[in-house]
Motif scaffolding. Structure first.
Motif, PDB file in Angstrom:
ATOM      1  N   TRP A  60       0.841  -1.202   0.000  1.00  0.00           N
ATOM      2  CA  TRP A  60       0.000   0.000   0.000  1.00  0.00           C
ATOM      3  C   TRP A  60       0.871   1.245   0.000  1.00  0.00           C
ATOM      4  CZ3 TRP A  60      -0.953   4.413   2.724  1.00  0.00           C
ATOM      5  CH2 TRP A  60      -2.200   5.032   2.565  1.00  0.00           C
ATOM      6  N   TRP A 212      -1.979  -6.567   8.049  1.00  0.00           N
ATOM      7  CA  TRP A 212      -2.091  -5.880   6.751  1.00  0.00           C
ATOM      8  C   TRP A 212      -1.455  -6.718   5.645  1.00  0.00           C
ATOM      9  CZ3 TRP A 212      -0.776  -0.665   9.427  1.00  0.00           C
ATOM     10  CH2 TRP A 212      -1.950  -0.141   9.975  1.00  0.00           C
ATOM     11  N   THR A 239      -7.550  -4.966   5.444  1.00  0.00           N
ATOM     12  CA  THR A 239      -7.012  -6.146   4.745  1.00  0.00           C
ATOM     13  C   THR A 239      -7.940  -7.304   5.072  1.00  0.00           C
ATOM     14  OG1 THR A 239      -4.673  -5.468   4.793  1.00  0.00           O
ATOM     15  CG2 THR A 239      -5.087  -7.799   4.574  1.00  0.00           C
ATOM     16  N   SER A 262      -7.804  -3.860   1.955  1.00  0.00           N
ATOM     17  CA  SER A 262      -6.430  -3.604   1.531  1.00  0.00           C
ATOM     18  C   SER A 262      -6.395  -2.774   0.256  1.00  0.00           C
ATOM     19  CB  SER A 262      -5.702  -4.926   1.286  1.00  0.00           C
ATOM     20  OG  SER A 262      -6.283  -5.616   0.186  1.00  0.00           O
TER      21      SER A 262
END
Length: 357
Positions: A60, A212, A239, A262
């Motif tokens: 990300w 995550w 996520t 996510s």
């Protein structure tokens, strides 16, 4: 019960290859009086903007850095140099030291994604003394000197929780997976999630963490399902929209409503591919390109414009109804969506010049 190809694909999230650290090789000296922040920029006429990233390699955030670089190349190619500094493991002490190094190099502004709510205070005090503006870009930070350009993460948490409550039937037992404990955006959002779920009549029967990472979300959910196979819904913060359904499929259990977020392509495609099998979801995520928005705001400030001290932006949502608009079948599961930010118009081609996935 049938499950489609998406859940059979590999779920490991590969880190994006490290991006170039600067857009230009030159650097600027501090302006007179210490630090940068002057309207003239560095000696070469460019503003030097540092960005400190405490989770280097996380998809990300690497997407956000690539989006920022794309915007810099397109709109500020002659006026800005980026200095991107990565540290590991969300270490606040490392972040503080890295920001201090940027100050010593004489940058004109500093952007950082906070590793903690107060851990960079020493560096920020130095930046303030040097007249260098500082932006918390990606999450909140508790310091009056700092500008904030961030997704409204508290809203993101509540949005998903409210959706899950609305989807629960008679079975109101839910599982909650947080992201990474200690990260401000996680710790400031999760209390509101719990409050909304419990106020809506849900009972939290098990908790864990997704790290995550879709693979971690799948593993944690699989472990929980061994003792709680009859839950009515799952809330997984930022996520899990791919990993959580995969755990249900592997356990040969019917899908339940799932909140993830996510923003990976795999989440969108999982919803598309499993709609006929009864999967419903709401993937609430912040645009990684918030980093590009931070750059835009920093440049406005350096160029003499007035900007708001605190800027919070609503999250994006991928739902069962709009998942086909997001799913890109020709891209891998870990292709990060949200490389553009509303109003910046960063194209896929511009983004891909700086991203390798």
């Amino acid at each position: 019960m049938q499950h489609s190809r998406t859940l059979a694909r590999g779920l490991g999230i590969a880190a994006i290859t490290a991006l170039g650290l600067t857009l230009a090789a030159c650097s600027s000296a501090p302006a007179e009086g210490g630090g940068g922040g002057g309207a003239e920029g560095g000696d070469d006429g460019k503003f030097v903007i540092g960005f400190q990233q405490p989770l280097g390699g996380q998809a990300w955030r690497e997407t956000g850095l690539a989006a920022m670089q794309a915007l810099a190349a397109r709109d500020y190619g002659d006026t800005v140099e980026l200095k991107i500094v990565r540290t590991n493991d969300n270490d606040a002490a490392q972040q503080n030291a890295a920001i201090q190094n940027l100050i010593a190099e004489g940058v004109d502004a500093i952007l950082f994604d906070p590793a903690s709510a107060t851990g960079a205070d020493a560096a920020i005090s130095q930046a303030k003394a040097a007249g260098i503006p500082v932006f918390a870009n990606g999450g909140p930070y508790d310091n009056e000197y700092v500008y904030t350009v961030s997704t409204d993460w508290a809203s993101a948490g509540k949005t998903g929780a409210e959706w899950l409550v609305s989807q629960l039937g008679d079975n109101k037992e839910v599982v909650v997976l947080e992201g990474v404990a200690g990260v401000p955006l996680n710790d400031t959002s999760m209390p509101a999630v719990t409050e909304v779920l419990e106020a809506g009549g849900a009972t939290i029967v098990a908790e864990g963490a997704n790290g995550w990472n879709e693979a971690d979300a799948q593993q944690t959910m699989a472990q929980i399902l061994q003792s709680h196979p009859d839950v009515g819904g799952v809330y997984s913060f930022l996520t899990g929209g791919q990993g959580v359904p995969a755990a249900f499929a592997d356990a040969n259990l019917d899908f339940v409503p799932v909140v993830g977020g996510s923003g990976y392509n795999g989440e969108a495609c999982t919803l598309v591919d499993n709609a006929d099998a009864g999967l419903t979801g709401n993937m609430v995520f912040g645009h990684p390109a918030i980093y590009a928005k931070g750059l835009e705001q920093a440049m406005l400030l350096l160029q003499g414009e007035d900007i708001e001290q605190e800027q919070y932006f609503p999250p994006a949502e991928i739902t069962t109804e709009n998942a086909e608009e997001f799913c890109q079948p020709d891209m891998p599961d870990n292709f990060q969506l949200g490389y553009d930010f509303p109003g910046l118009d960063i194209t896929l081609e511009e983004y891909l010049e700086f991203a390798k996935q």
